[in-house]
Design a protein around this motif. Sequence first.
Motif, mmCIF file in Angstrom:
data_model
loop_
_atom_site.group_PDB
_atom_site.id
_atom_site.type_symbol
_atom_site.label_atom_id
_atom_site.label_comp_id
_atom_site.label_asym_id
_atom_site.label_seq_id
_atom_site.Cartn_x
_atom_site.Cartn_y
_atom_site.Cartn_z
ATOM 1 N N ARG A 192 0.832 -1.205 0.000
ATOM 2 C CA ARG A 192 0.000 0.000 0.000
ATOM 3 C C ARG A 192 0.870 1.259 0.000
ATOM 4 N N SER A 193 0.396 2.268 -0.712
ATOM 5 C CA SER A 193 1.085 3.565 -0.735
ATOM 6 C C SER A 193 0.784 4.302 0.578
ATOM 7 N N GLU A 194 1.490 5.423 0.795
ATOM 8 C CA GLU A 194 1.236 6.216 1.994
ATOM 9 C C GLU A 194 -0.218 6.666 2.044
ATOM 10 N N GLU A 195 -0.746 7.084 0.906
ATOM 11 C CA GLU A 195 -2.141 7.534 0.884
ATOM 12 C C GLU A 195 -3.088 6.386 1.220
ATOM 13 N N GLU A 196 -2.792 5.195 0.707
ATOM 14 C CA GLU A 196 -3.655 4.045 1.011
ATOM 15 C C GLU A 196 -3.566 3.652 2.475
ATOM 16 N N VAL A 197 -2.380 3.811 3.060
ATOM 17 C CA VAL A 197 -2.211 3.466 4.474
ATOM 18 C C VAL A 197 -2.977 4.430 5.366
ATOM 19 N N THR A 198 -2.925 5.706 5.062
ATOM 20 C CA THR A 198 -3.454 6.704 5.992
ATOM 21 C C THR A 198 -4.784 7.313 5.574
ATOM 22 N N ALA A 199 -5.264 7.003 4.367
ATOM 23 C CA ALA A 199 -6.503 7.657 3.933
ATOM 24 C C ALA A 199 -7.486 6.722 3.239
ATOM 25 N N SER A 200 -7.159 5.441 3.114
ATOM 26 C CA SER A 200 -8.092 4.527 2.443
ATOM 27 C C SER A 200 -9.147 4.033 3.430
ATOM 28 N N ALA A 201 -10.280 3.578 2.878
ATOM 29 C CA ALA A 201 -11.370 3.095 3.730
ATOM 30 C C ALA A 201 -11.084 1.708 4.291
ATOM 31 N N ASN A 202 -10.154 0.959 3.672
ATOM 32 C CA ASN A 202 -9.846 -0.403 4.134
ATOM 33 C C ASN A 202 -11.141 -1.211 4.255
ATOM 34 N N GLU A 203 -11.822 -1.363 3.138
ATOM 35 C CA GLU A 203 -13.187 -1.891 3.140
ATOM 36 C C GLU A 203 -13.297 -3.379 3.444
ATOM 37 N N ASN A 204 -12.206 -4.097 3.394
ATOM 38 C CA ASN A 204 -12.248 -5.529 3.730
ATOM 39 C C ASN A 204 -11.295 -5.796 4.894
ATOM 40 N N PRO A 205 -11.673 -5.350 6.091
ATOM 41 C CA PRO A 205 -10.742 -5.446 7.221
ATOM 42 C C PRO A 205 -10.476 -6.890 7.638
ATOM 43 N N VAL A 206 -9.211 -7.198 7.812
ATOM 44 C CA VAL A 206 -8.783 -8.522 8.275
ATOM 45 C C VAL A 206 -7.979 -8.311 9.556
ATOM 46 N N GLY A 207 -8.517 -8.793 10.668
ATOM 47 C CA GLY A 207 -7.862 -8.587 11.948
ATOM 48 C C GLY A 207 -7.704 -9.878 12.708
ATOM 49 N N THR A 208 -7.375 -9.737 13.991
ATOM 50 C CA THR A 208 -7.206 -10.897 14.868
ATOM 51 C C THR A 208 -8.261 -10.944 15.955
ATOM 52 N N GLY A 209 -9.180 -9.967 15.983
ATOM 53 C CA GLY A 209 -10.020 -9.723 17.141
ATOM 54 C C GLY A 209 -11.240 -10.599 17.293
ATOM 55 N N PRO A 210 -12.059 -10.298 18.300
ATOM 56 C CA PRO A 210 -13.203 -11.148 18.661
ATOM 57 C C PRO A 210 -14.376 -11.051 17.693
ATOM 58 N N TYR A 211 -14.345 -10.089 16.769
ATOM 59 C CA TYR A 211 -15.460 -9.932 15.834
ATOM 60 C C TYR A 211 -14.958 -9.777 14.398
ATOM 61 N N LEU A 212 -15.877 -10.066 13.477
ATOM 62 C CA LEU A 212 -15.630 -9.918 12.054
ATOM 63 C C LEU A 212 -16.606 -8.897 11.494
ATOM 64 N N TYR A 213 -16.160 -8.179 10.478
ATOM 65 C CA TYR A 213 -17.095 -7.291 9.790
ATOM 66 C C TYR A 213 -18.224 -8.138 9.206
ATOM 67 N N GLU A 214 -19.490 -7.715 9.448
ATOM 68 C CA GLU A 214 -20.633 -8.450 8.912
ATOM 69 C C GLU A 214 -21.376 -7.642 7.853
ATOM 70 N N ASP A 215 -21.645 -6.366 8.168
ATOM 71 C CA ASP A 215 -22.468 -5.573 7.257
ATOM 72 C C ASP A 215 -22.460 -4.125 7.750
ATOM 73 N N HIS A 216 -22.865 -3.209 6.886
ATOM 74 C CA HIS A 216 -23.110 -1.847 7.333
ATOM 75 C C HIS A 216 -24.116 -1.206 6.402
ATOM 76 N N SER A 217 -24.761 -0.158 6.909
ATOM 77 C CA SER A 217 -25.696 0.619 6.108
ATOM 78 C C SER A 217 -25.606 2.066 6.573
ATOM 79 N N GLU A 218 -26.494 2.914 6.099
ATOM 80 C CA GLU A 218 -26.424 4.334 6.423
ATOM 81 C C GLU A 218 -26.520 4.582 7.926
ATOM 82 N N ASP A 219 -27.241 3.725 8.641
ATOM 83 C CA ASP A 219 -27.516 4.017 10.042
ATOM 84 C C ASP A 219 -26.862 3.044 11.005
ATOM 85 N N ARG A 220 -26.071 2.090 10.519
ATOM 86 C CA ARG A 220 -25.552 1.102 11.458
ATOM 87 C C ARG A 220 -24.311 0.378 10.955
#
Length: 569
Positions: free
Chosen positions: A181-209
Amino acid sequence: MGNRLRWASAALVVGLAAAGCTGGGGGEGEGGYPRAQTLYTTGTQWGPPANWNPIMNWEYTTGTVGYIYEPLFLYDPLAGEYIPWLAESEEWVDDTTYEVTLREGVEWSDGEPLTAEDVVFTYELARFESVPYSHVWDWLASAEAVDERTARFEFETPRYQEWAYFTYSNPIVPRHLWQDRSEEEVTASANENPVGTGPYLYEDHSEDRQVYRRNPDWWAIEALDMRAAPEYIVDIVNTSNEVTQRLLTQGEVDLSNNFLPGINQTIEGNPSITSYFEEPPYMLAANTAWLVPNTTREPMDDPEFRRALATSIDIEQIVEGPYSNLVEPADPTGLLPAWDDYVDQDVVAEHGFGHDPDEAESILAEAGYEDTDGDGFVETPDGDAVELTLIVPSGWTDWMEAARIISENAQAVGINVTEEFPDQAALNDQRAAGDFDLVINNERQLSNTPWTYYDYMFRLPVQDSQTTVNFGRYENEELWDLTQELAETPVDDTEAMRDTISRIQEIQLREMPIIPLWYNGLWSQYSTQHWGNWPSDAEGAPHYLPTTWRNYNQLGAVLTLTELEPAGG
């Protein structure tokens, strides 16, 4: 900080929230999350979720860090303890060499192993100047992976306090997905497919949630016999006080982290609504609200004038008025209750201040401030009029009322202060540019060390744009040197910390460059209709921070999720 309600399109969001809470989904959230297994929260997100980039710690979507991305350690400020998290252990090998060892068997949610290379890479990202912690390379010499689980850091200047802060506040990111990733991608991208180690996974989002689903492969299940209780977390975008209060009392929101006027009456009158304390102030303290004078402008460049202004303010009137005792007056040093051990009471007794209008008038007179034209307000010793404006964001009703009280208190002793309420964006611009007289601010939070507060108050050099610290543009080399000395003090050398902090407080209370007002609450009110075993000060209850605010999961707030129990067993 950004944990307030905005007045938005309430009707639309009410309808969406109600649909989701009854299991019908709504918008893009179709799927019907089972109420008994779903935790509904609100209080951090101001607009539609749009960013899951953990590097952007000022605007990532609620839960991005803590639920998805995790740090090496947590820091529990209520217990004063660091909790090994992704890290199993740490060690200062010598004065300038630090090694951290990762747990075995931790995997990213795409199945790749977490390694020391990920830790090193996360800090190498700070070579980009736009990464928030980039200044670590001012005093860090090198970072390397010694083996699969051990990372070693060599320091030119070991800033122990600041490094300890970094180990729990900065989440680790996966090198195999971020390395190109470029500097702009690191610090300003939405990172729409987050991959982490934590207790939850991204499931969904909408305008209000934002919706998260529990990670069945979370490393802590096996390593710590720990499991997050809710299968789903649905975080509702903020709407209005009335909407949030109704959702909370009807059990449609389980945890609200908004400031809700009159919540004390709700807690006292509704047994299903609780908070951390049963009695005032009900809430834990999260930060100090400060009155910030612009010290580059007359007469705020005069310590005696600043002391007179501080002495004119009746904090109790603010506490009992707009806050209905939901907050407490701040200590004259401004240090939070968690740091009481670092307050030098002898220094406070000699140099502290309190509400005393007669004393304020006396200080002004002795310093040469007199009402020479008979308008009821003092002029400067040079005969110039004093006409000051106190700004707070429009819509922040508690601060607007507090500003009115401060203005009235100042006027009562002859200091001409009036209040104005620009929108927050305009205020931020004025504050950053130094284009203001007085402003209220509380943007530095509870942490592992008082150093973070002194860094906020005294950091030098002053830049053309001051966006995060020292908004009053106060310049004192001696105080900044002491702040640096504190940063370089080992975290377990509490005696040395007290000695340095005592010297800081003596100068601070003589100079009064920034005026502590009250302890802003960790606004947290919860419904017990669907979930119980919430944090409280009761014996046997969980003692964690009950909040979804950004950067608080690293302070142990995420542990609240592991203690919750479905109502009724």
